[in-house]
Design an enzyme around this catalytic site. Structure first.
Site, PDB file in Angstrom:
ATOM      1  N   CYS A 133      45.572  28.245  39.417  1.00 61.51           N
ATOM      2  CA  CYS A 133      46.758  28.520  39.698  1.00 61.51           C
ATOM      3  C   CYS A 133      47.790  27.298  40.743  1.00 61.51           C
ATOM      4  CB  CYS A 133      46.357  29.475  40.597  1.00 61.51           C
ATOM      5  SG  CYS A 133      47.256  29.884  42.129  1.00 61.51           S
ATOM      6  N   CYS A 188      47.242  29.558  48.791  1.00 62.25           N
ATOM      7  CA  CYS A 188      47.120  30.695  49.591  1.00 62.25           C
ATOM      8  C   CYS A 188      45.967  30.600  49.459  1.00 62.25           C
ATOM      9  CB  CYS A 188      47.351  30.529  47.866  1.00 62.25           C
ATOM     10  SG  CYS A 188      46.470  32.782  46.944  1.00 62.25           S
ATOM     11  N   CYS A 196      48.693  35.898  39.750  1.00 59.40           N
ATOM     12  CA  CYS A 196      47.578  35.583  40.482  1.00 59.40           C
ATOM     13  C   CYS A 196      46.058  35.274  39.435  1.00 59.40           C
ATOM     14  CB  CYS A 196      46.588  36.539  42.130  1.00 59.40           C
ATOM     15  SG  CYS A 196      44.735  36.486  42.469  1.00 59.40           S
ATOM     16  N   GLN A 219      31.987  47.114  44.871  1.00 52.43           N
ATOM     17  CA  GLN A 219      31.949  45.792  44.479  1.00 52.43           C
ATOM     18  C   GLN A 219      33.201  45.390  43.309  1.00 52.43           C
ATOM     19  OE1 GLN A 219      30.434  43.618  46.139  1.00 52.43           O
ATOM     20  NE2 GLN A 219      28.061  44.805  45.913  1.00 52.43           N
ATOM     21  N   PHE A 244      21.884  51.737  53.575  1.00 52.74           N
ATOM     22  CA  PHE A 244      23.416  51.252  53.899  1.00 52.74           C
ATOM     23  C   PHE A 244      23.665  51.113  52.063  1.00 52.74           C
ATOM     24  CE2 PHE A 244      21.176  48.677  56.891  1.00 52.74           C
ATOM     25  CZ  PHE A 244      22.376  48.393  57.786  1.00 52.74           C
ATOM     26  N   GLU A 267      23.192  56.046  54.985  1.00 53.52           N
ATOM     27  CA  GLU A 267      24.825  55.645  54.793  1.00 53.52           C
ATOM     28  C   GLU A 267      25.391  55.976  56.671  1.00 53.52           C
ATOM     29  OE1 GLU A 267      28.491  53.436  55.198  1.00 53.52           O
ATOM     30  OE2 GLU A 267      26.193  53.076  53.462  1.00 53.52           O
ATOM     31  N   ASP A 320      21.378  47.017  51.577  1.00 54.43           N
ATOM     32  CA  ASP A 320      22.169  46.245  51.242  1.00 54.43           C
ATOM     33  C   ASP A 320      23.200  46.470  52.442  1.00 54.43           C
ATOM     34  OD1 ASP A 320      23.747  44.905  50.014  1.00 54.43           O
ATOM     35  OD2 ASP A 320      24.674  46.760  48.750  1.00 54.43           O
ATOM     36  N   CYS A 351      25.405  39.817  51.781  1.00 51.56           N
ATOM     37  CA  CYS A 351      26.874  39.438  51.676  1.00 51.56           C
ATOM     38  C   CYS A 351      27.405  38.090  52.637  1.00 51.56           C
ATOM     39  CB  CYS A 351      27.748  39.831  51.518  1.00 51.56           C
ATOM     40  SG  CYS A 351      28.192  41.144  52.723  1.00 51.56           S
TER      41      CYS A 351
END
EC number: 2.1.1.190
Length: 432
Positions: A66, A72, A154, A263, A292, A313, A362, A388
């Site tokens: 890129c 960026c 992008c 996701q 979750f 959740e 999760d 994550c």
């Protein structure tokens, strides 16, 4: 100009060298390289530095694809060969588990990865009017800055979304609310691409015509959000294809809104769900918790096995859509959804949900420490944890191993966000 040998990468993909016991974090440097650097922030125990010159390059160094890379902030690792990026993220995971949790898994799983370009099916792009020219900027923020990068394309967005960046500039500049537009959300589904615009003021009839014309020319769907996420609505066209994603291996389709969490990387998500189900190994006789659970990304595949699944959740809106997806996919009899704040979970509130044979967790970046601490005497025999954030995974894994008596069976990185420093992972814990 100081010279250093780069030892490794940190969790922000900065190269680490050391001088007289002090850690130096060098933007853009890769492990194994000898570099010249210039420090721009000095603290007693560390320094932050810019890369000035690579004296001895790494074999993993490549030319970034890129033209905006380095300015960026959307990517941090395009200068590193994709397979080397994945290996580096696996090391970040291992290092976090040891340095934060003081634990190691019995086995490291092979990392999950997919195509490195055009993968980003969900993005929030910043928007700002440029007062001097009257034009608009749309894109990610500049590296470590509140300014918006002036990007014309992008490579991590799907090509058809990248092609919309310049037309969106023209559209937003022509709207009466141009000065007050701060961001636009992009959500790519199986059948359509949606753009979501947050509007604080009503659109004029001329604005509405401009949006409709843009939709007709570019084959997208426009959503508007006048207040909170629950106020988002489909503006134009009112009918047509639904925004959805699929898990073909399980015969599942999930409808969603641009404001819902899904996701980013559809291809990697499919592999992740497949691996999570293989590691969880649900059986028809079992009662399994999906904590979750969101829209049911793991809940419904687990239900396909014939097991009884409870999805929990914190968002009532997501639970409502999870129930709708279960019904639409013919799984309503195998799935139960409930609303609960899992960040305030106690042993009593968890026990009130009943006994579970297995559990999938999760959580968001904050992790699930309250939940894992709440696990009591009727503990699930196996836990699959999708993370994550390696730091909070390490913290929670230490609780499971040292306080709850679980074996740390395996863990591995998931490259959900190629070319970024973001590390997702999956881990398995079992009672002896």
């Amino acid at each position: 100009m100081p010279i250093g040998k780069i030892e490794s990468l940190d969790h922000e993909a900065r190269g680490i060298t050391r001088q007289e016991g002090k850690a130096i974090f060098v933007d853009g440097a890769l492990p194994g390289e000898t570099v010249e650097y210039a420090s721009f922030r000095r603290k007693s125990k560390f320094e932050l530095a810019h890369l000035v010159h690579v004296i001895k390059p790494s074999t993993a160094r490549v030319e970034p694809c890129c033209p905006h890379f380095g300015v960026c902030g959307g990517c941090a690792m395009q200068h590193m060969e994709p397979s080397a990026q994945v290996a580096a993220k696996q090391r970040v995971l291992e290092d976090s588990l040891w340095h934060i949790g003081r634990i190691r898994p019995e086995t490291m799983l092979p990392p999950i990865q997919g195509e490195p370009w055009g993968y980003r099916h969900r993005a929030r792009l910043a928007v700002r009017r440029v007062s001097k020219s009257g034009g608009m900027l749309i894109g990610f923020h500049e590296w470590r800055s509140s300014y918006i990068a002036d990007i014309r394309s992008c490579a991590i967005l799907p090509p058809h979304v990248s092609a919309l960046l310049m037309p969106m500039r023209e559209l937003f500049a022509a709207l009466s609310i141009a000065e007050r537009i701060r961001e636009v959300d992009v959500a790519v589904g199986e059948h359509c691409t949606a753009l979501l615009l947050r509007i604080l003021d009503p659109l004029t009839p001329a604005d509405e015509r401009l949006l409709c014309d843009f939709v007709d020319r570019n084959d997208v769907v426009f959503y508007l959000q006048p207040k909170g996420p629950d106020t988002a609505f489909r503006f134009y066209p009112s009918g047509g294809p639904r925004l959805s994603y699929t898990l073909p291996e399980f015969g599942l389709e999930f409808d969603f809104k641009p404001t819902d969490f899904t996701q980013v990387n559809h291809a990697v998500n499919r592999v992740l769900v497949r691996r999570a189900l293989r590691l969880l190994d649900p059986q028809p006789s079992e009662r399994i918790a999906d904590m979750f659970c969101g829209l049911g990304n793991f809940t419904l595949p687990i239900a396909r096995s014939g097991a009884t699944v409870i999805g929990v959740e914190g968002s009532a809106a997501l639970v409502r859509r999870g129930r709708e997806s279960a019904a639409a996919n013919g799984l309503a009899d195998h799935v139960e959804f409930g609303v609960a704040n899992l960040f305030e979970c106690t042993e009593q509130s968890l026990a009130a949900l009943g006994r579970f044979d297995k559990m999938l967790i999760d959580p968001p970046r904050e992790g699930a420490v309250e939940l894992v601490r709440a696990i009591g005497k009727d503990a699930p025999k196996r836990i699959v944890y999708v993370s994550c954030n390696p730091g909070t995974l390490a913290r929670d894994a230490a609780v499971l191993v040292t306080e709850k008596g679980y074996r740390f069976v395996s863990a591995g990185a998931v490259n959900m966000f190629p070319h970024t420093a973001h590390v997702e992972s999956i881990a398995v814990f079992e009672l002896p």
